[in-house]
Design a protein around this motif. Structure first.
Motif, PDB file in Angstrom:
ATOM      1  N   VAL A  36       5.265  20.091   1.418  1.00 25.06           N
ATOM      2  CA  VAL A  36       6.297  20.071   2.463  1.00 25.06           C
ATOM      3  C   VAL A  36       7.658  20.480   1.893  1.00 25.06           C
ATOM      4  O   VAL A  36       8.418  21.204   2.535  1.00 25.06           O
ATOM      5  N   GLN A  41       2.060  11.844   8.171  1.00 22.48           N
ATOM      6  CA  GLN A  41       1.538  13.077   7.558  1.00 22.48           C
ATOM      7  C   GLN A  41       0.075  12.915   7.164  1.00 22.48           C
ATOM      8  O   GLN A  41      -0.731  13.824   7.327  1.00 22.48           O
ATOM      9  N   ASN A  42      -0.275  11.785   6.638  1.00 24.74           N
ATOM     10  CA  ASN A  42      -1.621  11.579   6.115  1.00 24.74           C
ATOM     11  C   ASN A  42      -2.618  11.099   7.160  1.00 24.74           C
ATOM     12  O   ASN A  42      -3.781  11.480   7.121  1.00 24.74           O
ATOM     13  N   LEU A  43      -2.178  10.273   8.098  1.00 28.89           N
ATOM     14  CA  LEU A  43      -3.111   9.635   9.034  1.00 28.89           C
ATOM     15  C   LEU A  43      -3.272  10.415  10.333  1.00 28.89           C
ATOM     16  O   LEU A  43      -4.296  10.308  10.999  1.00 28.89           O
ATOM     17  N   LYS A  81       5.414   9.453   5.684  1.00 27.33           N
ATOM     18  CA  LYS A  81       4.273   9.650   4.773  1.00 27.33           C
ATOM     19  C   LYS A  81       2.972   9.266   5.469  1.00 27.33           C
ATOM     20  O   LYS A  81       1.968   9.981   5.393  1.00 27.33           O
ATOM     21  N   CYS A 110      -5.303  13.684   2.152  1.00 32.60           N
ATOM     22  CA  CYS A 110      -5.146  12.644   3.173  1.00 32.60           C
ATOM     23  C   CYS A 110      -6.285  11.638   3.122  1.00 32.60           C
ATOM     24  O   CYS A 110      -6.095  10.471   3.453  1.00 32.60           O
ATOM     25  N   THR A 137      -4.928   3.059   3.305  1.00 36.14           N
ATOM     26  CA  THR A 137      -4.241   2.382   4.404  1.00 36.14           C
ATOM     27  C   THR A 137      -5.069   1.210   4.931  1.00 36.14           C
ATOM     28  O   THR A 137      -4.521   0.188   5.335  1.00 36.14           O
ATOM     29  N   ARG A 144      11.087   7.144   5.881  1.00 34.31           N
ATOM     30  CA  ARG A 144      10.333   7.949   4.914  1.00 34.31           C
ATOM     31  C   ARG A 144       8.894   7.447   4.778  1.00 34.31           C
ATOM     32  O   ARG A 144       7.956   8.247   4.718  1.00 34.31           O
ATOM     33  N   ASP A 145       8.724   6.140   4.721  1.00 40.69           N
ATOM     34  CA  ASP A 145       7.373   5.588   4.560  1.00 40.69           C
ATOM     35  C   ASP A 145       6.517   5.859   5.804  1.00 40.69           C
ATOM     36  O   ASP A 145       5.340   6.206   5.692  1.00 40.69           O
ATOM     37  N   ILE A 203       0.695   5.679  -1.406  1.00 38.45           N
ATOM     38  CA  ILE A 203       0.517   6.755  -0.432  1.00 38.45           C
ATOM     39  C   ILE A 203       1.586   7.814  -0.642  1.00 38.45           C
ATOM     40  O   ILE A 203       2.781   7.516  -0.610  1.00 38.45           O
ATOM     41  N   GLU A 204       1.122   9.014  -0.901  1.00 36.31           N
ATOM     42  CA  GLU A 204       2.042  10.095  -1.259  1.00 36.31           C
ATOM     43  C   GLU A 204       2.334  11.009  -0.074  1.00 36.31           C
ATOM     44  O   GLU A 204       1.485  11.210   0.780  1.00 36.31           O
ATOM     45  N   PRO A 205       3.529  11.572  -0.062  1.00 37.79           N
ATOM     46  CA  PRO A 205       3.821  12.600   0.951  1.00 37.79           C
ATOM     47  C   PRO A 205       3.104  13.888   0.552  1.00 37.79           C
ATOM     48  O   PRO A 205       2.560  13.989  -0.553  1.00 37.79           O
ATOM     49  N   PHE A 206       3.070  14.865   1.426  1.00 37.84           N
ATOM     50  CA  PHE A 206       2.586  16.192   1.049  1.00 37.84           C
ATOM     51  C   PHE A 206       3.629  16.852   0.162  1.00 37.84           C
ATOM     52  O   PHE A 206       4.764  17.066   0.591  1.00 37.84           O
ATOM     53  N   ARG A 252       0.818  -1.223   0.000  1.00 36.92           N
ATOM     54  CA  ARG A 252       0.000   0.000   0.000  1.00 36.92           C
ATOM     55  C   ARG A 252       0.846   1.265   0.000  1.00 36.92           C
ATOM     56  O   ARG A 252       0.401   2.307  -0.468  1.00 36.92           O
ATOM     57  N   LEU A 253       2.079   1.170   0.529  1.00 40.17           N
ATOM     58  CA  LEU A 253       2.889   2.389   0.637  1.00 40.17           C
ATOM     59  C   LEU A 253       3.206   2.982  -0.730  1.00 40.17           C
ATOM     60  O   LEU A 253       3.445   4.190  -0.842  1.00 40.17           O
ATOM     61  N   ALA A 254       3.192   2.152  -1.766  1.00 41.55           N
ATOM     62  CA  ALA A 254       3.459   2.665  -3.121  1.00 41.55           C
ATOM     63  C   ALA A 254       2.373   3.637  -3.560  1.00 41.55           C
ATOM     64  O   ALA A 254       2.603   4.485  -4.424  1.00 41.55           O
ATOM     65  N   HIS A 264      -5.602   8.666   1.145  1.00 36.85           N
ATOM     66  CA  HIS A 264      -4.494   7.872   1.676  1.00 36.85           C
ATOM     67  C   HIS A 264      -4.892   7.132   2.954  1.00 36.85           C
ATOM     68  O   HIS A 264      -4.434   6.023   3.198  1.00 36.85           O
ATOM     69  N   ILE A 265      -5.741   7.759   3.752  1.00 34.42           N
ATOM     70  CA  ILE A 265      -6.272   7.047   4.921  1.00 34.42           C
ATOM     71  C   ILE A 265      -7.062   5.828   4.445  1.00 34.42           C
ATOM     72  O   ILE A 265      -6.868   4.712   4.921  1.00 34.42           O
TER      73      ILE A 265
END
Lengths: 386, 386
Positions: free
Chosen positions: A17, B260-262, B257, A127, A134, B253-254, A11-14, A7-9, A130-131
């Motif tokens: 930032v 940040q989202n959760l 991410k 988010c 998850t 890093r993961d 989920i994007e960072p902000f 799943r981490l693939a 991405h939530i």
């Protein structure tokens, strides 16, 4: 090699930032940065709320509470629905959570089966998808635009619904556009969900920050609707991390099991603080600040339009202007970077809100004073030569 | 009919809550209840910590922080590892979280693929397996008992490992038994995980509350180990909901991410409070309280043994005694209920800690004063006619 879950693939960072980090660098070098990228009120937590926390801490009220929060806080939220909206929401259906984020985590943990699909507006608060991902749900974007005031329509939702679809999440006021859904619009979306035997979730975290009208709560459109709210925005308690959720009765027990196991309880000092959030003296402060946000919006929107930004959404709430910048630049991500470097104005590129023409859009937050907004506008004018 | 996700069928409520509810009823009726079921220190948050929160709130330090928390708090935790354990843990690998629960949520959200299997000790803290299940991982119990001091052995772990196994989670001190793993034991378990290309997580939330020896941290056994800790127990900040996690570098890093989202960030007032947790004056208070917990344990353990409870684990840490009560009753759940009704002593039946002979076990927490513990022992003596 050890790896993260698949799943981490997804989920994007902000993305903002990266921009923020650069902004802090520039500030450290002595540059004056105007922060219009931040989704956080610039007002301190109102004194009655802060004082209530101080009193609680001093008297040792810092132990675990029940998983759904203090009974008196749940009762106060129930009263708030009655007083502000004229809607009856029993305290038994209200869970106090770790911010709206905590509420949405519990909702999707409760509802999202692996592979289930959920309809979300694009652009939207990043988010959320991405939530959902998850908990192994799959976000399905509904592209929204000026034709529907950047909100999904019943027709769109019906058309997008398939056998894997489990539900719909909307936000009113929305982020990044600040647009509202009316009660009839919410009711129509609820009907589509019911007809398809799906769940309906409504994010109301910017409630209270609306400028033409008081938003109507989805609680008035049926007790089968999940409603998420927050003490962060209107009540200006961002760092306290407190929110709540109204849960359809049939799911209360399951969400409570999750809260007991995943969270234990929301922050106790924050809960005692929030007990003061509904006092008349607090509301008076909040309403003054609401008026100030309105002044800012009413200054900023025409000023940006005059420069060539095009505001195609009606920004009736929240504290954002989502602008079409395609007349000014080919790509909003590059533009945001360039504005920061050359003018010291920080704004959020569309990329952070989805994949629906993000390169054409940029979000300005009016979470800073009119003086600073005026300075930002002046710098933008010079930059674009207007 | 709308339903919860399938995972909810596997997630259990706390059984002790039913008991607690009944205890509160009895109290409301005027009965004197001695609470030995609660996993929460009875001491208030130390004054320097509470005062730091008050100062922060009064000076408006209530905004969002970075997702991993205040850089100065991460640095303070890094210093703590150096000072207390003589171990170097870079601040960059430390995430501040919503309690240890928040840490474990992030860890499993990052690591647990659907269907992946994870080895956990039984008896153990029940939330762990439910958090794992929420992220679609599958808990696999390793039955532990007095032969291995209620900790899994490398031989057991090797034998239980199969092609679906993704990792191992242990706790030292453990809940409900209070038993420790030595550094060589941790290192040996880490080796088994490495050999099998699996993840290794160590729950150290009761660190600081050990009575014969200072526990050694798993951070000393390799920087590929995930280590979870909390400000709740030793630092007595339960309701503040603050903990931390040491993350192997490749996953920082993961996890960021996800945070940040959760989560956005942990509670800001709690973070400023925790900055005072490592001050010498705070540690002095905590060490006095640790000595008090030891006095309680040293009173309670022989007193329960004299009644016929059999403590087969070496309770070197935490604040629990996990007793074999099979010489006294056929079923610990019925016993716990009966003790509450007839003696006013509340304890937690084994059922809440797994399926490894739960009916034979009951947990007494020494989170109340020696005077109250003495009164409880007296009531138990009378009940059992000893």
């Amino acid at each position: 090699m050890l790896r993260s879950a698949a799943r981490l693939a997804d989920i994007e960072p902000f993305h903002v930032v990266e921009l923020l980090t650069r902004a802090r660098q520039l500030e450290a070098e002595g540059h004056d940065i105007i922060h219009m990228e931040i989704g956080e009120p610039d007002f301190p937590t109102p004194a009655p709320i802060a004082n209530a926390a101080v009193d609680a801490i001093k008297s040792g009220k810092t132990l675990y509470t029940q998983a759904f929060g203090l009974p008196e806080l749940r009762a106060a939220i129930s009263d708030f629905y009655r007083q502000r909206y004229g809607v009856t929401v029993p305290a038994a259906r209200i869970a106090v959570t770790n911010g709206a984020s905590g509420a949405l985590n519990l909702a999707f943990a409760c509802l999202a089966d692996p592979g289930s699909e959920w309809l979300l507006a694009d652009p939207g608060y990043p988010c959320n998808r991405h939530i959902l991902r998850t908990y192994e749900g799959r976000p399905q974007s509904i592209a929204v635009g000026p034709n529907s005031n950047f909100q999904p329509t019943p027709t769109q939702v019906s058309a997008a619904w398939n056998e894997l679809t489990a539900g719909l999440l909307v936000a009113s006021p929305a982020n990044p556009t600040g647009t509202l859904l009316t009660l009839p619009e919410i009711a129509a979306l609820a009907e589509v969900c019911r007809k398809n035997n799906g769940h309906f979730l409504v994010d109301e975290i910017y409630h209270g920050l609306t400028y033409e009208t008081n938003a109507t709560t989805a609680c008035a459109a049926g007790d089968d609707i999940w409603v998420i709210n927050s003490f962060s925005k209107y009540f200006q308690m961002t760092g306290w991390r407190l929110g709540w959720m109204v849960i359809p009765e049939a799911f209360v027990r399951d969400v409570e099991k999750l809260a007991q196991n995943l969270v234990l309880c929301p922050s106790t000092p924050a809960q005692y603080a929030a007990l003061a959030a509904f006092l008349p003296e607090t509301i008076a402060i909040l309403e003054e600040r609401r008026a100030e946000f309105r002044r800012r919006r009413d200054f900023l929107a025409p000023a940006l339009e005059a420069i060539g930004f095009h505001i195609t959404a009606r920004p009736e709430g929240a504290f954002y202007l989502y602008c079409d910048c395609s007349a000014l630049a080919a790509d909003s991500f590059t533009l945001a970077r360039d504005l920061l470097e050359k003018t010291g104005v920080a704004a959020t590129p569309g990329l952070d809100f989805g994949s629906n023409a993000p390169e054409k859009h940029i979000r300005f937050a009016y979470t800073t004073s009119v003086d600073r907004l005026a300075e930002a506008v002046e710098r933008l004018r010079r930059y674009f030569g207007r």
